[in-house]
Design a protein around this motif. Sequence first.
Motif, PDB file in Angstrom:
ATOM      1  N   ASN A  14       0.850  -1.197   0.000  1.00  0.00           N
ATOM      2  CA  ASN A  14       0.000   0.000   0.000  1.00  0.00           C
ATOM      3  C   ASN A  14       0.880   1.239   0.000  1.00  0.00           C
ATOM      4  OD1 ASN A  14      -2.379  -1.511   0.120  1.00  0.00           O
ATOM      5  ND2 ASN A  14      -2.232  -1.663   2.339  1.00  0.00           N
ATOM      6  N   ILE A  15       0.707   2.081  -1.019  1.00  0.00           N
ATOM      7  CA  ILE A  15       1.612   3.203  -1.255  1.00  0.00           C
ATOM      8  C   ILE A  15       0.840   4.517  -1.345  1.00  0.00           C
ATOM      9  CG2 ILE A  15       3.354   4.150  -2.829  1.00  0.00           C
ATOM     10  CD1 ILE A  15       3.892   1.253  -3.760  1.00  0.00           C
ATOM     11  N   VAL A  34       3.498   9.495 -13.322  1.00  0.00           N
ATOM     12  CA  VAL A  34       4.439   8.408 -13.624  1.00  0.00           C
ATOM     13  C   VAL A  34       4.443   7.405 -12.480  1.00  0.00           C
ATOM     14  CG1 VAL A  34       6.919   7.873 -13.771  1.00  0.00           C
ATOM     15  CG2 VAL A  34       5.944   9.669 -15.212  1.00  0.00           C
ATOM     16  N   LEU A  35       4.522   7.908 -11.250  1.00  0.00           N
ATOM     17  CA  LEU A  35       4.574   7.016 -10.091  1.00  0.00           C
ATOM     18  C   LEU A  35       3.271   6.250  -9.897  1.00  0.00           C
ATOM     19  CD1 LEU A  35       6.532   9.299  -7.615  1.00  0.00           C
ATOM     20  CD2 LEU A  35       7.337   7.162  -8.660  1.00  0.00           C
ATOM     21  N   THR A  36       2.130   6.930  -9.995  1.00  0.00           N
ATOM     22  CA  THR A  36       0.857   6.236  -9.765  1.00  0.00           C
ATOM     23  C   THR A  36       0.614   5.174 -10.836  1.00  0.00           C
ATOM     24  OG1 THR A  36      -0.398   7.991 -10.871  1.00  0.00           O
ATOM     25  CG2 THR A  36      -0.182   8.151  -8.482  1.00  0.00           C
ATOM     26  N   SER A  37       0.991   5.458 -12.061  1.00  0.00           N
ATOM     27  CA  SER A  37       0.849   4.454 -13.125  1.00  0.00           C
ATOM     28  C   SER A  37       1.764   3.259 -12.875  1.00  0.00           C
ATOM     29  CB  SER A  37       1.167   5.069 -14.489  1.00  0.00           C
ATOM     30  OG  SER A  37       0.210   6.039 -14.832  1.00  0.00           O
ATOM     31  N   HIS A  45      -1.050  -1.108  -4.466  1.00  0.00           N
ATOM     32  CA  HIS A  45      -2.253  -0.310  -4.241  1.00  0.00           C
ATOM     33  C   HIS A  45      -1.889   1.138  -3.933  1.00  0.00           C
ATOM     34  CE1 HIS A  45      -4.382  -4.088  -4.024  1.00  0.00           C
ATOM     35  NE2 HIS A  45      -3.574  -4.491  -3.061  1.00  0.00           N
ATOM     36  N   LEU A  46      -2.442   2.069  -4.691  1.00  0.00           N
ATOM     37  CA  LEU A  46      -2.295   3.484  -4.384  1.00  0.00           C
ATOM     38  C   LEU A  46      -3.369   3.824  -3.357  1.00  0.00           C
ATOM     39  CD1 LEU A  46      -0.909   6.212  -4.997  1.00  0.00           C
ATOM     40  CD2 LEU A  46      -2.769   6.615  -6.632  1.00  0.00           C
ATOM     41  N   VAL A  47      -2.947   4.133  -2.132  1.00  0.00           N
ATOM     42  CA  VAL A  47      -3.875   4.398  -1.045  1.00  0.00           C
ATOM     43  C   VAL A  47      -4.274   5.877  -1.015  1.00  0.00           C
ATOM     44  CG1 VAL A  47      -4.159   4.335   1.478  1.00  0.00           C
ATOM     45  CG2 VAL A  47      -2.950   2.490   0.300  1.00  0.00           C
ATOM     46  N   ASP A  48      -3.325   6.761  -1.322  1.00  0.00           N
ATOM     47  CA  ASP A  48      -3.609   8.195  -1.303  1.00  0.00           C
ATOM     48  C   ASP A  48      -2.592   8.908  -2.175  1.00  0.00           C
ATOM     49  OD1 ASP A  48      -4.890  10.562  -0.658  1.00  0.00           O
ATOM     50  OD2 ASP A  48      -4.447  10.462   1.490  1.00  0.00           O
ATOM     51  N   ARG A  49      -2.972  10.097  -2.600  1.00  0.00           N
ATOM     52  CA  ARG A  49      -2.099  10.948  -3.401  1.00  0.00           C
ATOM     53  C   ARG A  49      -2.414  12.383  -3.045  1.00  0.00           C
ATOM     54  NH1 ARG A  49      -2.091  11.710  -9.944  1.00  0.00           N
ATOM     55  NH2 ARG A  49      -0.372  13.213 -10.019  1.00  0.00           N
ATOM     56  N   ALA A  50      -1.377  13.200  -2.884  1.00  0.00           N
ATOM     57  CA  ALA A  50      -1.581  14.596  -2.519  1.00  0.00           C
ATOM     58  C   ALA A  50      -0.488  15.460  -3.131  1.00  0.00           C
ATOM     59  CB  ALA A  50      -1.586  14.752  -1.001  1.00  0.00           C
ATOM     60  N   ILE A  51      -0.767  16.752  -3.147  1.00  0.00           N
ATOM     61  CA  ILE A  51       0.209  17.759  -3.552  1.00  0.00           C
ATOM     62  C   ILE A  51       0.282  18.782  -2.430  1.00  0.00           C
ATOM     63  CG2 ILE A  51       0.780  19.585  -5.208  1.00  0.00           C
ATOM     64  CD1 ILE A  51      -0.753  17.982  -7.340  1.00  0.00           C
ATOM     65  N   ILE A  72      -0.972   2.437   5.187  1.00  0.00           N
ATOM     66  CA  ILE A  72       0.089   2.863   4.267  1.00  0.00           C
ATOM     67  C   ILE A  72       1.406   2.219   4.679  1.00  0.00           C
ATOM     68  CG2 ILE A  72       1.417   4.833   3.401  1.00  0.00           C
ATOM     69  CD1 ILE A  72      -1.149   6.517   3.735  1.00  0.00           C
ATOM     70  N   ASP A  73       2.002   1.481   3.738  1.00  0.00           N
ATOM     71  CA  ASP A  73       3.291   0.818   3.968  1.00  0.00           C
ATOM     72  C   ASP A  73       4.465   1.652   3.478  1.00  0.00           C
ATOM     73  OD1 ASP A  73       2.024  -1.664   4.826  1.00  0.00           O
ATOM     74  OD2 ASP A  73       1.569  -2.007   2.694  1.00  0.00           O
TER      75      ASP A  73
END
Length: 176
Positions: A14-15, A34-37, A45-51, A72-73
């Motif tokens: 989980n990332i 690039v990273l999420t893809s 698993h993409l757990v969250d993404r933020a800016i 989140i690992d």
Amino acid sequence: MAGIDESRAFLAVNIAVLTVSDTRTFETDKSGQVLTSAIAEAGHHLVDRAIVSDDCEAIVDRLKTWIANREIDVIITTGGTGITGRDVTPEAFQQVCEKDIPGFGELFRHLSYRKIGVAALPSRATAGVAGGTYLFALPGSSGACSDGWNEILRWQLDSRYRPCNLVSLMPRLSEK
């Protein structure tokens, strides 16, 4: 010999992905994309993404929130690893990391040097562990994120990679 051991089971990780930038949005954040893809393509698993902005306190706050989230690992950041006044991601990492992983930055700069020569010099890519969570800071360019994932993280976050990988150490990261 180093490589994927197909006899072992793949364990998805989980990332969370954090882009550090004063100017990017989700629509213009090529590095985050690039990273999420790559994360999805690898089966994680993409757990969250933020800016967040190039502000040490804002970065630390987001990192602490995600470190406290047991879902989140791994946290991967992109941006803020240069040497200008606004580049403060490594300083934020210093405030939250309990242990450094110096080999990550060293290996990243070595790989970068092979591709871009001495232009790799100002990179302060770094990594560490906090609260049982891995943290990796990559530069803000999409090429650097691609290289960091494809040359290092893709392999070290794959439970099948031999002779060793970071996933196998996850259950022991919080040992006292």
